[in-house]
Structure formats: structure tokens, C-alpha cells
Design a protein around this motif. Structure first.
Motif, PDB file in Angstrom:
ATOM      1  N   SER A  55     -67.241  97.138 -47.695  1.00  0.00           N
ATOM      2  CA  SER A  55     -67.004  95.866 -47.448  1.00  0.00           C
ATOM      3  C   SER A  55     -65.566  95.644 -46.485  1.00  0.00           C
ATOM      4  CB  SER A  55     -66.825  94.783 -48.481  1.00  0.00           C
ATOM      5  OG  SER A  55     -67.853  94.832 -49.290  1.00  0.00           O
ATOM      6  N   CYS A  56     -65.880  94.946 -45.501  1.00  0.00           N
ATOM      7  CA  CYS A  56     -64.647  94.540 -44.631  1.00  0.00           C
ATOM      8  C   CYS A  56     -64.511  93.163 -44.385  1.00  0.00           C
ATOM      9  CB  CYS A  56     -64.779  95.326 -43.402  1.00  0.00           C
ATOM     10  SG  CYS A  56     -63.464  94.975 -42.105  1.00  0.00           S
ATOM     11  N   ALA A  57     -63.563  92.445 -45.027  1.00  0.00           N
ATOM     12  CA  ALA A  57     -63.499  91.038 -45.061  1.00  0.00           C
ATOM     13  C   ALA A  57     -62.504  90.437 -44.016  1.00  0.00           C
ATOM     14  CB  ALA A  57     -63.042  90.421 -46.474  1.00  0.00           C
ATOM     15  N   ALA A  58     -63.054  89.719 -43.219  1.00  0.00           N
ATOM     16  CA  ALA A  58     -62.428  89.465 -41.975  1.00  0.00           C
ATOM     17  C   ALA A  58     -61.660  87.869 -42.093  1.00  0.00           C
ATOM     18  CB  ALA A  58     -62.776  88.981 -40.644  1.00  0.00           C
ATOM     19  N   SER A  59     -60.555  87.823 -41.465  1.00  0.00           N
ATOM     20  CA  SER A  59     -59.939  86.172 -41.782  1.00  0.00           C
ATOM     21  C   SER A  59     -60.426  85.191 -40.980  1.00  0.00           C
ATOM     22  CB  SER A  59     -58.296  86.424 -41.474  1.00  0.00           C
ATOM     23  OG  SER A  59     -58.213  86.818 -40.180  1.00  0.00           O
ATOM     24  N   GLU A  60     -61.479  85.526 -40.450  1.00  0.00           N
ATOM     25  CA  GLU A  60     -61.974  84.530 -39.382  1.00  0.00           C
ATOM     26  C   GLU A  60     -63.680  84.741 -39.361  1.00  0.00           C
ATOM     27  OE1 GLU A  60     -59.299  85.203 -36.085  1.00  0.00           O
ATOM     28  OE2 GLU A  60     -61.183  84.569 -34.968  1.00  0.00           O
ATOM     29  N   SER A  61     -64.332  84.163 -38.838  1.00  0.00           N
ATOM     30  CA  SER A  61     -65.752  84.218 -38.564  1.00  0.00           C
ATOM     31  C   SER A  61     -65.876  85.576 -37.730  1.00  0.00           C
ATOM     32  CB  SER A  61     -66.402  83.024 -37.723  1.00  0.00           C
ATOM     33  OG  SER A  61     -67.772  83.226 -37.463  1.00  0.00           O
ATOM     34  N   ILE A  62     -67.006  86.584 -38.234  1.00  0.00           N
ATOM     35  CA  ILE A  62     -67.135  87.531 -37.710  1.00  0.00           C
ATOM     36  C   ILE A  62     -68.060  87.474 -36.200  1.00  0.00           C
ATOM     37  CG2 ILE A  62     -67.394  88.711 -39.773  1.00  0.00           C
ATOM     38  CD1 ILE A  62     -70.400  88.825 -39.940  1.00  0.00           C
ATOM     39  N   SER A  63     -68.375  86.136 -36.190  1.00  0.00           N
ATOM     40  CA  SER A  63     -69.184  85.816 -34.789  1.00  0.00           C
ATOM     41  C   SER A  63     -68.020  85.759 -33.605  1.00  0.00           C
ATOM     42  CB  SER A  63     -70.195  84.847 -34.887  1.00  0.00           C
ATOM     43  OG  SER A  63     -69.156  83.410 -35.282  1.00  0.00           O
ATOM     44  N   SER A  64     -66.979  85.673 -34.019  1.00  0.00           N
ATOM     45  CA  SER A  64     -65.921  85.542 -33.238  1.00  0.00           C
ATOM     46  C   SER A  64     -65.584  86.750 -32.383  1.00  0.00           C
ATOM     47  CB  SER A  64     -64.862  84.691 -33.659  1.00  0.00           C
ATOM     48  OG  SER A  64     -64.310  85.637 -34.670  1.00  0.00           O
ATOM     49  N   PHE A  65     -66.059  87.966 -32.966  1.00  0.00           N
ATOM     50  CA  PHE A  65     -65.913  89.119 -32.500  1.00  0.00           C
ATOM     51  C   PHE A  65     -66.953  89.673 -31.604  1.00  0.00           C
ATOM     52  CE2 PHE A  65     -63.406  88.777 -36.208  1.00  0.00           C
ATOM     53  CZ  PHE A  65     -62.210  88.920 -35.798  1.00  0.00           C
ATOM     54  N   ASN A  66     -66.724  90.586 -30.689  1.00  0.00           N
ATOM     55  CA  ASN A  66     -67.673  91.264 -29.885  1.00  0.00           C
ATOM     56  C   ASN A  66     -68.219  92.196 -30.743  1.00  0.00           C
ATOM     57  OD1 ASN A  66     -69.136  91.686 -27.359  1.00  0.00           O
ATOM     58  ND2 ASN A  66     -67.859  93.644 -26.972  1.00  0.00           N
TER      59      ASN A  66
END
Length: 125
Positions: A21-32
Motif C-alpha cells: 500500500s502507498c498512502a498519499a497525503s492528498e488525493s491520488i487524483s491530484s497526480f498525473n
């Protein structure tokens, strides 16, 4: 800054499975794209898999058919399901996230790629 935290690694026997798992500090949709690289002892870091913001996966040849990458926007998390693990899959696995140019401008960011700290996957009998 963006934080990426990997989990789910460990020791598994050949033929077994793990889910990273890779948990991001913000929405994953904000990344390309978001995805995974790995680095085994004595080898260069190599691409494993990625998923686009639209949910389209891409895989390295050596994992295609065994690994599955997916994202859960509700949990800000990207997963790497690893099945039929082999000894040569032993490596430190690194999560990454990329912004595109417009996304960087919107956030006044200079950096393009962010990396997690890495997590060990060991396949051993």
C-alpha cells in the motif's frame, strides 16, 4: 510537501502473495501518475508498475500477469497486489507520485516527482 507512506511488505515464500500500500497525503487524483519502482541488491532501480489519474495501469514485462496496481481515491491509497512471487522479486519497493506541469502551477510546486521511503519485500524459502 507530499508524503507517501508504504506498508504491507515483509517475508513471503516463493509462490506466495503480498499487497503493498502507498498512502498519499492528498488525493491520488491530484497526480498525473502514481506507481512503484524497486531496487534489488546489486541492481539499478527499475520500474514495476504505474496507474494514471484515470485508472489506467501499466506494467513492466517481468511482472505482467502476476502483479496488479490499483487506486482507492477514498483512501488516498495506491496498491500493488503481488501474486506468484519469485525469489528475484526480492527488493526494496518504492512508491512514487508525479505531478504534471499544470498541477505544479496550481500548487506553486517546484518538484515533479515524490518518493516514499521504500519498503522491503523478501521472497525466500
Amino acid at each position: 510537501q507530499v508524503q507517501l507512506v508504504e506498508s504491507g511488505g515483509g517475508l513471503v515464500q516463493p509462490g506466495g502473495s503480498l499487497r503493498l500500500s502507498c498512502a498519499a497525503s492528498e488525493s491520488i487524483s491530484s497526480f498525473n501518475t502514481m506507481g512503484w519502482y524497486r531496487q534489488a541488491p546489486g541492481k539499478e532501480r527499475e520500474f514495476v508498475a504505474l496507474v494514471t489519474g484515470g485508472g489506467m495501469p501499466h506494467y513492466a514485462d517481468f511482472v505482467r500477469g502476476r502483479f496488479t496496481i490499483s487506486g482507492d481515491s477514498g483512501k488516498n491509497t495506491v496498491y500493488l497486489q503481488m501474486n506468484s512471487l519469485r525469489l528475484e522479486d526480492t527488493a526494496v519497493y518504492y512508491c512514487y507520485a508525479d505531478r504534471n506541469h499544470i498541477q505544479r502551477i496550481q500548487r506553486d510546486e517546484v518538484g515533479r516527482r515524490y518518493w516514499g521511503q521504500g519498503i522491503q519485500v523478501t521472497v525466500s524459502s
